[in-house]
Design an enzyme around this catalytic site. Structure first.
Site, PDB file in Angstrom:
ATOM      1  N   HIS A   1      -6.659   3.082   4.351  1.00 16.94           N
ATOM      2  CA  HIS A   1      -6.248   3.874   5.526  1.00 16.94           C
ATOM      3  C   HIS A   1      -7.425   4.132   6.471  1.00 16.94           C
ATOM      4  O   HIS A   1      -7.252   4.273   7.672  1.00 16.94           O
ATOM      5  CB  HIS A   1      -5.687   5.236   5.082  1.00 16.94           C
ATOM      6  CG  HIS A   1      -4.251   5.182   4.653  1.00 16.94           C
ATOM      7  ND1 HIS A   1      -3.847   4.553   3.507  1.00 16.94           N
ATOM      8  CD2 HIS A   1      -3.132   5.685   5.233  1.00 16.94           C
ATOM      9  CE1 HIS A   1      -2.533   4.684   3.389  1.00 16.94           C
ATOM     10  NE2 HIS A   1      -2.074   5.366   4.422  1.00 16.94           N
TER      11      HIS A   1
ATOM     12  N   CYS B   1     -10.962   3.377   1.036  1.00 17.23           N
ATOM     13  CA  CYS B   1      -9.512   3.612   1.158  1.00 17.23           C
ATOM     14  C   CYS B   1      -9.072   2.811   2.374  1.00 17.23           C
ATOM     15  O   CYS B   1      -9.683   2.918   3.450  1.00 17.23           O
ATOM     16  CB  CYS B   1      -9.243   5.094   1.361  1.00 17.23           C
ATOM     17  SG  CYS B   1      -7.530   5.457   1.819  1.00 17.23           S
TER      18      CYS B   1
ATOM     19  N   ASP C   1       0.875  -1.176   0.000  1.00 24.07           N
ATOM     20  CA  ASP C   1       0.000   0.000   0.000  1.00 24.07           C
ATOM     21  C   ASP C   1       0.911   1.225   0.000  1.00 24.07           C
ATOM     22  O   ASP C   1       2.119   1.106   0.197  1.00 24.07           O
ATOM     23  CB  ASP C   1      -0.893  -0.020   1.262  1.00 24.07           C
ATOM     24  CG  ASP C   1      -1.754   1.226   1.389  1.00 24.07           C
ATOM     25  OD1 ASP C   1      -2.252   1.721   0.364  1.00 24.07           O
ATOM     26  OD2 ASP C   1      -1.932   1.719   2.525  1.00 24.07           O
ATOM     27  N   SER C   2       0.305   2.389  -0.154  1.00 23.30           N
ATOM     28  CA  SER C   2       1.107   3.619  -0.103  1.00 23.30           C
ATOM     29  C   SER C   2       1.680   3.844   1.297  1.00 23.30           C
ATOM     30  O   SER C   2       2.548   4.693   1.470  1.00 23.30           O
ATOM     31  CB  SER C   2       0.237   4.811  -0.486  1.00 23.30           C
ATOM     32  OG  SER C   2      -0.805   4.952   0.461  1.00 23.30           O
TER      33      SER C   2
ATOM     34  N   GLU D   1      -1.708   8.537   8.219  1.00 21.26           N
ATOM     35  CA  GLU D   1      -0.307   8.259   7.921  1.00 21.26           C
ATOM     36  C   GLU D   1       0.640   8.930   8.933  1.00 21.26           C
ATOM     37  O   GLU D   1       1.667   8.375   9.288  1.00 21.26           O
ATOM     38  CB  GLU D   1      -0.030   8.762   6.494  1.00 21.26           C
ATOM     39  CG  GLU D   1       1.166   8.219   5.797  1.00 21.26           C
ATOM     40  CD  GLU D   1       1.241   6.708   5.650  1.00 21.26           C
ATOM     41  OE1 GLU D   1       0.210   6.051   5.462  1.00 21.26           O
ATOM     42  OE2 GLU D   1       2.352   6.170   5.737  1.00 21.26           O
TER      43      GLU D   1
ATOM     44  N   CYS E   1      -4.566  -1.277  -1.719  1.00 15.14           N
ATOM     45  CA  CYS E   1      -4.751   0.160  -1.889  1.00 15.14           C
ATOM     46  C   CYS E   1      -5.732   0.366  -3.041  1.00 15.14           C
ATOM     47  O   CYS E   1      -5.470  -0.071  -4.173  1.00 15.14           O
ATOM     48  CB  CYS E   1      -3.395   0.769  -2.216  1.00 15.14           C
ATOM     49  SG  CYS E   1      -3.444   2.520  -2.598  1.00 15.14           S
TER      50      CYS E   1
HETATM   51  N1  DGL Z   1      -4.655   3.387   1.190  1.00 14.54           N
HETATM   52  C1  DGL Z   1      -4.877   3.902  -0.092  1.00 14.54           C
HETATM   53  C2  DGL Z   1      -6.246   3.513  -0.656  1.00 14.54           C
HETATM   54  O1  DGL Z   1      -6.773   2.485  -0.297  1.00 14.54           O
HETATM   55  C3  DGL Z   1      -4.539   5.273  -0.498  1.00 14.54           C
HETATM   56  C4  DGL Z   1      -4.058   6.326   0.319  1.00 14.54           C
HETATM   57  C5  DGL Z   1      -3.195   7.318  -0.429  1.00 14.54           C
HETATM   58  O2  DGL Z   1      -2.016   7.063  -0.450  1.00 14.54           O
HETATM   59  O3  DGL Z   1      -3.711   8.332  -0.939  1.00 14.54           O
HETATM   60  O4  DGL Z   1      -6.787   4.178  -1.484  1.00 14.54           O
END
Ligand code: DGL
Length: 334
Positions: A183, A181, A11-12, A151, A74
């Site tokens: 996160h 998302c 993931d990011s 984050e 992600c």
């Molecule tokens: N966790 C990521 C998602 O599911 C993205 C968050 C990001 O880096 O903008 O979309």
């Protein structure tokens, strides 16, 4: 390629840790290596080309670790890069999809989808909506600040509550929420509390884990019986301290799940006791332990109250936990 190779997940940043948790719960025999690309987070405010380049660099690293499959934990990277990545590697690549379908099915009114701008704007999401007959009930809420908060400031509970409220204040109360998302899984309790628990919350983690399991099984890559070496879950992240933070969040998810279960137990005690789980004494201990109709007590206090040694109580509570949670899993009490 053989089943003993690890599953690669990325993931990011921290969001995908929640996907690792779901996959580990479903397939505890599998070893996992997770890369959180926190040095390049957030992805959602970058161009699709930049997200593809970052995703490719992470996938190259996972492939060099010898993984048998890659999960893009992600939604943003899935929208921007999944198709192109599948053309580059010879292993299954599983993406994420916002859980709009189950949310529409379970509700009659509006479904509010919280995700990054990119996820909501990209073709993949438009195609998903076009494939659903009730999609006019879907309302989009791009929430880029929430990614950055998770984050970098996940411990700032007040700031998180305030920022979540700022986003949600802009919409009438929906019938369901979709966390589009990964996160945002870490904000689930804050979002639930904003609506006093009235609005059901959906996410795509389970769907992705199921898809992974199916694809591994089809290719004979799924570990089906316990191995000599225990399974491992490894967190990698180049941002200093973030691999350790990911491990801590992974542990926290187990607590979150338990807290949710306890809440369900408390709300549904009558039904649960109706299943005939306990004798009279155990029922009293159960009520004190879960705080049903009374304050929750710790093991020391229960030991005093029930005149039972902590040594005797401990295994009883463990058995009780198991029994309650297994019953909740098996029986559609709620
Ligand atoms: N966790 C990521 C998602 O599911 C993205 C968050 C990001 O880096 O903008 O979309």
């Amino acid at each position: 390629m053989d089943s003993h190779q690890k599953i690669g997940i990325f993931d990011s940043g921290l969001g995908g840790v929640s996907v690792v948790y779901t996959i580990h719960q479903m397939m505890p025999l599998e070893s996992i290596v997770y890369i959180g690309d926190s040095v390049n987070a957030p992805y959602g405010t970058k161009s699709p080309e930049a997200v593809f380049e970052h995703s490719k660099a992470v996938c190259d690293r996972l492939v060099s670790e010898g993984v048998k499959a890659i999960v893009i934990a992600c939604n943003t990277a899935t929208s921007a890069a999944a198709e192109r990545l599948r053309g580059l590697y010879d292993i299954p690549i599983i993406g994420m999809e916002p859980a709009v379908k189950p949310a529409l099915k379970a509700s009659e009114g509006t479904v509010l989808v919280l995700a990054t701008e990119m996820t909501l704007r990209e073709k993949k999401f438009q195609n998903l909506l076009a494939s659903l007959k009730d999609s006019e009930r879907v309302v989009k809420c791009p929430a880029p600040d929430l990614v950055t908060l998770v984050e970098t400031q996940l411990s700032e509970k007040r700031l998180i509550r305030k920022t979540v409220a700022q986003y949600l204040d802009a919409f009438p109360e929906p019938d369901a929420i979709v966390l589009g998302c990964t996160h945002f899984i870490f904000l689930k309790q804050v979002i639930a509390a904003y609506y006093d628990g009235r609005v059901p919350i959906f996410d795509g983690n389970l769907g992705t884990a199921r898809q992974l399991q199916k694809q591994l099984k089809q290719r004979n890559l799924l570990i089906e019986s316990p191995q000599k070496m225990p399974a491992t879950v490894t967190f990698l992240n180049e941002k200093p301290g973030y691999a350790e933070l990911s491990e801590a969040l992974f542990e926290e998810l187990a607590d979150m799940e338990k807290a949710e279960q306890i809440q369900k137990v408390q709300e549904n005690l009558g039904k649960l006791l109706g299943v005939g789980l306990f004798d009279e004494k155990s029922e009293k201990i159960f009520k004190l332990y879960y705080g049903v109709g009374t304050e929750r007590m710790d093991i020391q206090a229960i030991s005093k109250e029930m005149k039972l040694s902590v040594k005797k109580l401990q295994p009883l509570l463990e058995r009780m936990d198991k029994k309650v949670f297994n019953t909740l899993k098996k029986q559609p009490l709620f």
